[in-house]
Design an enzyme around this catalytic site. Structure first.
Site, PDB file in Angstrom:
ATOM      1  N   ALA A 125       0.838  -1.205   0.000  1.00 12.74           N
ATOM      2  CA  ALA A 125       0.000   0.000   0.000  1.00 12.74           C
ATOM      3  C   ALA A 125       0.870   1.251   0.000  1.00 12.74           C
ATOM      4  CB  ALA A 125      -0.923  -0.006   1.210  1.00 12.74           C
ATOM      5  N   ARG A 127       0.911   3.774   1.677  1.00 16.36           N
ATOM      6  CA  ARG A 127       1.325   4.339   2.969  1.00 16.36           C
ATOM      7  C   ARG A 127       2.606   3.674   3.489  1.00 16.36           C
ATOM      8  NH1 ARG A 127      -3.223   1.267   3.766  1.00 16.36           N
ATOM      9  NH2 ARG A 127      -3.046  -0.561   5.145  1.00 16.36           N
ATOM     10  N   TYR A 128       2.987   2.544   2.883  1.00  8.29           N
ATOM     11  CA  TYR A 128       4.191   1.846   3.328  1.00  8.29           C
ATOM     12  C   TYR A 128       5.413   2.138   2.453  1.00  8.29           C
ATOM     13  CZ  TYR A 128       0.834  -0.904   6.010  1.00  8.29           C
ATOM     14  OH  TYR A 128      -0.160  -1.299   6.870  1.00  8.29           O
ATOM     15  N   THR A 129       5.205   2.431   1.190  1.00 13.34           N
ATOM     16  CA  THR A 129       6.335   2.609   0.265  1.00 13.34           C
ATOM     17  C   THR A 129       6.765   4.068   0.204  1.00 13.34           C
ATOM     18  OG1 THR A 129       4.831   2.883  -1.615  1.00 13.34           O
ATOM     19  CG2 THR A 129       5.593   0.650  -1.128  1.00 13.34           C
TER      20      THR A 129
END
Length: 779
Positions: A125, A127-129
């Site tokens: 997602a 928001r993680y990368t």
């Protein structure tokens, strides 16, 4: 008094539209939006709008290659809020693709975190990368603030965004593109930067360069995953000339020797669009096939493929990881398995060898989407680059002239600083006073007033003179560059060569995809070569009997069915089925059921088109010649092998006019010299075989015999010196036959397309057959 028409007829509003016109206009707007606003790349910078907006947003955020990466969600938010008001997932998917080194030959985004895999795994997602630009993205963005491209309002008019990127290299070829629009699609393959640069420079030096010379420098695509292009150079040239086609690409592998003579096949490069997971699924389907929809059991073809693969392959495993992006290991059943046969089976039955489509559709400099050849693509990009560098030069020249103008104003006041200070101190309007006192321009006076007092006092004549000298030299160079096409060409070539050397050094960016012509892997099953007789019934049921010399009268059929024909051939030969639409379908004889049963319907072995029926069948060796004829009197020669097709849907081979139909094909024996043509009115014509065209690709052929109106051709049979046999019903319906040979045939010999001569025999339902002389020793 005249009577007036006072009937009420409501007037249609001037701005109204019929539903049909509204739907037509709305659909056209939608189609243009998809074509130009989403799906197709520009020839100038190779980017689609969403990609261009992502790169520009990251540039504005300062996310250059040396900056600290930020969360992808922040980038996507900026893109959606400022430039691209669409779904966040679609924008993130575009960002992810720009970061995948297995999707793009030269990724434009440096992604931190899980950005997916070549096996189809999705990215984490947003928001993680995290993301930032790669160094090569500078070739798209560095000149964007130098007046090189036009800026247009964003979706709400609150900001400006670039219409194009000032690409320093043809990125449409470097990274390619893939997209589906309305009524058109694009599939541009990636290429090697150094090769593209060399081809571009060659075209700048010689605008009339031939395609062959360009392909000598840029021989073909260079896929991120490597692989080997096995298509011949002529096919590659044709694709780059027309802008459309398909290349055959196969995996690359090594053979690893193990202990005690064992070995294994290791695949480390895959064709584009193929993943290790896909290959494993195909192997599973081959070794453990499922019953097809509408079938009650596995087909003979499935059973034979399963037996073949299980006889060759012992195990397969995926050892891909950090050390090896692709490592597929295939273990043979035993060390005695032939390596060539093992490799051939894997290539033929899996995606280790597949087609890579090419469709060079893009939006040109004129704003129109169109399919283009390589020459046209490079020519349009070079024109764009010339315009870009010209605009950059004019922009820089304007800056230089402005700075020179300012420095010249400072030089005027340099030796009279005290007077400048006095005027500024004493005058209510110092600007007009300075202009009048020193003969300055408005721009120069404004500059003097903006300088701090301590800077004004420390103005150094030497420093100003040095800067003026440097600027005047640059001004002269820029003037020459704008006025001289030769100098402009040299400058662009130098920049391209410098960029190629920096971003694609030969030792760090070698070509990944090998281009070497090879024969396509054929899906050949191991078949014992032995004699067999193919038996076909009138209702289309087919089976085989071992050996030759069977008595056809002993064959049994279903009630209401009868014998259509028997064909003595071998198990390695094909059975060809001719449809009423002129298509030819191929069924391997080895895959036909044997024994004394009824066999299987031919319709279950081929995929007939709607409204098509089986007209004729025959079997024979692929090297044998065949005489093909139609009821309309046309015909040609071909070979059995030329009629074969690997597709269940067959291939179009006979061109039939309306109302025409194919006749039964007849094998051409070694002794045949003529084609005997018998018409429905009993006329016979013998045409020399060398007058009849040989068409390996099929077609309509030539006129064999001239027919009367509404007359048809009954038979076309190859005959030789032994002659032919006329047979039919004589007096009282009794079967009768008559042999024609030697001198008796001469009256019927004539040129092609003649009417021939009526047969003297008083026979009804006449037919002709060649006289066959038994070979010494029989079968």
């Amino acid at each position: 008094m005249e009577q007036q028409d006072i009937s009420f007829q409501p007037e249609e509003p001037a701005d109204s539209l019929t539903l049909a016109h509204y739907a037509e206009r709305a659909y056209l707007d939608y189609a243009i939006s998809v074509v130009k606003g989403r799906a197709l790349p520009e020839v100038a910078d190779g980017q689609k709008p969403v990609q261009r907006r992502i790169l520009f947003a990251m540039h504005e955020m300062g996310l250059r290659s040396d900056a600290k990466p930020v969360k992808s969600a922040r980038v996507v938010g900026d893109v959606l809020g400022k430039f691209h008001p669409h779904g966040d997932q679609s924008a993130y998917d575009a960002l992810v693709r720009l970061a995948q080194d297995f999707s793009l030959r030269y990724p434009l985004i440096d992604g931190q975190g899980n950005f997916g895999s070549r096996d189809g795994d999705g990215a984490a997602a947003m928001r993680y990368t995290e993301a930032r630009l790669t160094p090569i993205a500078r070739l798209l963005l560095d000149e964007i603030d130098q007046g090189t491209v036009d800026f247009v309002p964003n979706y709400d008019g609150s900001m400006q965004e670039p219409k194009l990127m000032p690409a320093r290299l043809p990125f449409v070829l470097l990274n390619g593109a893939s997209g589906i629009a309305v009524g058109m699609a694009t599939e541009v393959p990636p290429h090697n930067l150094r090769e593209v640069a060399a081809a571009t420079v060659a075209m700048i030096r010689n605008p009339n360069i031939a395609l062959a010379e360009l392909l000598a420098l840029m021989p073909g695509p260079d896929y991120p995953g490597g692989g080997q292009i096995i298509s011949p150079a002529s096919d590659i040239a044709q694709i780059y000339e027309s802008g459309r086609g398909s290349l055959k690409v196969r995996a690359r592998w090594t053979i690893e020797d193990l202990a005690r003579g064992q070995w294994q096949l290791v695949v480390n490069e895959l064709p584009p669009g193929t993943s290790a997971q896909k290959v494993l699924e195909e192997i599973e389907e081959l070794t453990n096939p499922k019953v097809r929809t509408g079938k009650k059991s596995l087909t003979p073809e499935q059973l034979q493929l399963k037996q073949t693969m299980l006889g060759l392959l012992d195990a397969v495993r995926d050892e891909s990881g950090k050390d090896a992006p692709v490592r597929l290991v295939f273990e043979p059943k035993s060390k005695n398995v032939e390596q060539a046969e093992f490799i051939q089976a894997l290539l033929a039955h899996t995606s280790l060898e597949s087609g890579a489509p090419i469709n060079l559709v893009m939006i040109g400099n004129d704003g129109r989407p169109r399919q283009k050849g390589l020459v046209e693509i490079l020519r349009e990009w070079i024109a764009f680059r010339f315009e870009t560098v010209t605009r950059r030069t004019r922009h820089r020249l304007g800056k230089v002239e402005d700075r020179i103008h300012i420095l010249e104003g400072r030089m005027l006041v340099l030796l009279r600083i005290d007077e400048v200070i006095r005027i500024i101190r004493e005058s209510d309007e110092p600007k007009p006073a300075l202009i009048e006192a020193f003969n300055l321009t408005d721009r120069q006076a404004e500059d003097i007033l903006e300088i701090r007092l301590r800077q004004l006092a420390r103005l150094e004549a030497i420093r100003i003179e040095q800067e003026l000298k440097s600027l005047r030299e640059e001004q002269a160079d820029l003037d020459v560059l704008l006025k001289s096409e030769t100098m402009m060409r040299r400058r662009i070539i130098k920049e391209i060569e410098t960029d190629a050397k920096q971003y694609s050094p030969e030792d760090k960016d070698p070509r990944r995809t090998l281009i070497q012509e090879e024969r396509r892997a054929a899906a050949e099953l191991r078949v014992v070569d032995e004699p067999v007789t193919v038996v076909v019934s009138q209702k289309g049921w087919v089976r085989t009997r071992q050996g030759h010399g069977h008595d056809a009268q002993q064959f049994a059929f279903k009630a209401g069915d009868a014998l259509y024909g028997t064909f003595e051939c071998r198990t390695v030969d094909p059975l060809l089925v001719i449809g009423t639409n002129g298509r030819v379908y191929t069924v391997p004889v080895a895959g036909l059921p044997g024994g004394r049963g009824d066999g299987v319907p031919l319709t279950t072995l081929v995929e007939l088109q709607s409204g098509t029926q089986i007209a004729h069948t025959f079997a024979g060796n692929a090297d044998l010649g065949v005489l093909i004829a139609t009821r309309g009197g046309n015909g040609f020669q071909t070979k059995v092998g030329d009629m074969m097709s690997r597709q269940r849907g067959g291939k179009s081979f006979l061109t039939l006019d309306e109302g025409d139909a194919p006749l039964a094909p007849v094998l051409i024996g070694a002794e045949a010299t003529h084609a005997a043509c018998l018409s429905a009115n009993g006329r016979l014509l013998l045409v020399a075989l060398d007058e009849i065209k040989v068409l390996s690709g099929g077609g309509r052929g030539v006129i064999l015999i001239e027919l009367e109106p509404k007359e048809t051709l009954l038979q076309a049979v190859p005959v030789g010196a032994p002659g032919l046999m006329l047979s039919g019903a004589g007096r009282g319906g009794k079967a009768s036959s008559q042999k024609l040979a030697g001198q008796a045939l001469l009256p019927y010999v004539g040129k092609r397309a003649r009417k021939g001569k009526a047969v003297d025999a008083k026979l009804k339902d006449m037919r002709i057959d060649p006289v066959v002389v038994p070979a010494p020793g029989g079968n």
